[in-house]
Enzyme design. Structure first.
Site, mmCIF file in Angstrom:
data_model
loop_
_atom_site.group_PDB
_atom_site.id
_atom_site.type_symbol
_atom_site.label_atom_id
_atom_site.label_comp_id
_atom_site.label_asym_id
_atom_site.label_seq_id
_atom_site.Cartn_x
_atom_site.Cartn_y
_atom_site.Cartn_z
ATOM 1 N N GLY A 157 -14.352 11.652 10.988
ATOM 2 C CA GLY A 157 -15.773 11.775 11.278
ATOM 3 C C GLY A 157 -16.610 12.116 10.066
ATOM 4 O O GLY A 157 -17.743 12.580 10.202
ATOM 5 N N LYS A 162 -19.952 12.828 4.516
ATOM 6 C CA LYS A 162 -21.127 13.249 5.267
ATOM 7 C C LYS A 162 -20.717 14.117 6.448
ATOM 8 O O LYS A 162 -19.580 14.074 6.940
ATOM 9 C CB LYS A 162 -21.928 12.038 5.768
ATOM 10 N N SER A 175 -17.428 4.215 4.857
ATOM 11 C CA SER A 175 -18.819 3.801 4.633
ATOM 12 C C SER A 175 -19.339 4.334 3.306
ATOM 13 O O SER A 175 -20.087 3.647 2.594
ATOM 14 C CB SER A 175 -19.702 4.296 5.780
ATOM 15 N N ASP A 221 -22.917 3.156 9.179
ATOM 16 C CA ASP A 221 -23.178 4.360 8.381
ATOM 17 C C ASP A 221 -23.569 4.054 6.937
ATOM 18 O O ASP A 221 -24.072 4.938 6.232
ATOM 19 C CB ASP A 221 -21.944 5.271 8.358
#
Length: 289
Positions: free
Chosen positions: A99, A11, A104, A137
């Site tokens: 990051g 992401k 997750s 997340d």
């Protein structure tokens, strides 16, 4: 025994505002996240014992009960009352502590994959509840599309996705060699005297109108000032990235990866090549709205 393979997508935080610190030490956030086509590969195989076995090809990712995929599998098998075990092989492509939410994403992929393989014994709400217990997340990765998130990141407030054809949007990803732990990033933000904030409404409007060419104007990350000050090497990558890319780059999450967005694939590939010439690890991925 038969193996089942699944993609676990990374992401990007298109928007990340830290609103403040709660009494329990966690931080209240406002985020807009999207997946990109960069992904880990997860292979699941049922085994005769009731164990959950993890194999991962990255030396800094644990393969025991600390692994998010392990936690997801254990929780799923217990809650759905399955009398079996699984072997999970994780082939990492998503940079660690960059990051991009790799851990997750792995947890969410395992939850959805096992639910599918066992013919959906758990509801979406039950999966989200398990996910929240693993990491903030994870609920995003269980949701669909590009999401507006609140709370500590676990609250999916709105989703934006389109079934019809849209203009592609590409992310140029640049991965510095230095990594940043999430704990350290929040510590730096807490200690900072100057905290910046912004509204996500312009970004959301551009998403709703499918004006993906306008997205670079509205990207935002509260972590940027403190990360760049504490990590000169990441600041240096950012400065060079700014010189090469026609659209301004942004730190993803707490770092250390940086990205820029463009709807021009030719331009994205040029930026990747120029970053590589400068000695950086760079790649191009499609945004999965």
């Amino acid at each position: 025994m038969k193996q089942f393979q699944f993609n676990s997508y990374a992401k990007l935080n298109l928007f990340l505002d830290i609103l403040g610190q709660r009494a329990d030490g966690y931080h209240t956030l406002c985020m807009v996240n999207t997946r990109i086509s960069l992904h880990d590969r997860i292979t699941i195989q049922f085994i005769s014992s009731n164990d959950v076995l993890i194999m991962v090809d990255h030396p800094s990712v644990p393969s025991d009960e600390r692994n998010t995929a392990h936690k997801a599998a254990v929780c799923f098998l217990e809650q759905s009352r399955q009398d079996t075990g699984v072997r999970i092989v994780i082939e990492k492509q998503i940079p660690v502590e960059g990051g991009l939410g790799g851990g997750s994403a792995n947890a969410a992929t395992v939850l959805q994959a096992l639910n599918q393989l066992f013919d959906y014994p758990l509801s979406d709400e039950e999966l989200r509840h398990i996910g929240e217990g693993i990491g903030a997340d994870v609920p995003f990765f269980l949701a669909k599309g590009c999401c507006l998130l609140g709370g500590v990141g676990e609250q999916v407030l709105e989703s934006y996705f389109w079934d019809e054809e849209t203009i592609p949007c590409y992310a140029v990803l640049c991965s510095p060699q230095e990594s940043v732990s999430t704990k350290k990033a929040y510590q730096l933000w807490d200690e900072s005297a100057s905290k910046i904030h912004r509204s996500p409404q312009e970004l959301i409007a551009a998403l709703q109108e499918k004006r993906f060419d306008r997205l670079p104007e509205y990207l935002f990350n509260s972590f940027e000032p403190v990360i760049y000050e504490a990590y000169p090497s990441i600041q240096n990558v950012y400065n060079i990235f700014c010189e090469i890319s026609p659209t301004k780059p942004l730190l993803s999450g707490s770092g250390s990866n940086l990205f820029s967005l463009t709807t021009d694939l030719k331009e994205a590939k040029r930026v990747v090549q120029e970053l590589k010439k400068s000695g950086f690890d760079a790649s191009c991925w499609e945004c999965l709205f």
